[in-house]
Design a protein around this motif. Structure first.
Motif, PDB file in Angstrom:
ATOM      1  N   ARG A   8       0.854  -1.191   0.000  1.00 53.31           N
ATOM      2  CA  ARG A   8       0.000   0.000   0.000  1.00 53.31           C
ATOM      3  C   ARG A   8       0.882   1.230   0.000  1.00 53.31           C
ATOM      4  N   VAL A  10       0.651   5.535   0.262  1.00 51.71           N
ATOM      5  CA  VAL A  10      -0.162   6.700   0.581  1.00 51.71           C
ATOM      6  C   VAL A  10       0.670   7.917   0.196  1.00 51.71           C
ATOM      7  N   ILE A  22      -4.822  13.424   1.526  1.00 50.78           N
ATOM      8  CA  ILE A  22      -4.321  12.241   0.840  1.00 50.78           C
ATOM      9  C   ILE A  22      -4.694  12.359  -0.636  1.00 50.78           C
ATOM     10  N   ASP A  25      -4.100   6.584  -2.385  1.00 50.24           N
ATOM     11  CA  ASP A  25      -4.089   5.576  -1.333  1.00 50.24           C
ATOM     12  C   ASP A  25      -4.442   4.247  -1.989  1.00 50.24           C
TER      13      ASP A  25
END
Length: 179
Positions: A8, A10, A22, A25
């Motif tokens: 993952r 971000v 953000i 993501d």
């Protein structure tokens, strides 16, 4: 899920009013597979100087993965290495490995592969962190075993990574062009 691992990323930015937020993501932007689990998994590519445009929402990890960052650039990625397949003749492994380096724009980054077919050298200063697995770092004259949490500062030297055992290895790497 990529490379058999949960990956993952971000990425942050700012609104027009200067409030942090953000921007991205999710999984990697792009990947270059070298097997079922191995390959390069791109997080971000950028320049190393100049002001950061925090309002720009361009995915700078997108595009065909290349081994090295662009001139004057930085590249952040995960990379995974699988254990060597059993029963593959050494010459076939050299052929497969060479083709992979050419495909990722690094055909000229293999000055001496006599010790291992994946030996390569880039014009980068790299911080490489092993997240999972166990690997042997091969250099022209030395070698050492790297464990999860270990950090290698790779300074433009000829090297290769070899998985120890039967589990794939996952790294996070920050590569800074120094050409």
């Amino acid at each position: 899920m990529s490379a058999g691992f949960e990956l993952r990323r971000v990425v942050t930015g700012e609104t027009g009013e200067g409030q942090s937020k953000i921007v991205l993501d999710g999984a990697q932007a792009a990947e270059f597979r070298t097997g079922d689990l191995g390959g390069l998994f791109e997080i971000w590519t950028d320049t190393t100087s100049g002001e950061i445009d925090t309002g720009d929402e361009t995915d700078r990890g997108a595009g065909k993965p290349q081994l090295s960052p662009p001139k004057g650039g930085v590249k952040i990625r995960w990379f995974a290495i699988e254990p060597a397949p059993e029963g593959v003749p050494p010459e076939k492994m050299r052929e497969i490995t060479r083709a992979a380096f050419v495909e990722m724009g690094a055909g000229d980054h293999q000055p001496d592969t006599s010790r291992h077919p994946a030996m390569h050298k880039t014009d980068t200063l790299d911080a490489i962190i092993l997240v999972k697995g166990r690997v042997r770092l091969l250099l022209d004259e030395d070698e050492t075993v790297i464990e999860p949490g270990d950090v290698v500062v790779q300074r433009a030297t000829n090297h290769a990574w070899v998985v120890e055992g039967n589990q794939p290895a996952l790294f996070v790497a920050v590569l800074v062009d120094r050409s």
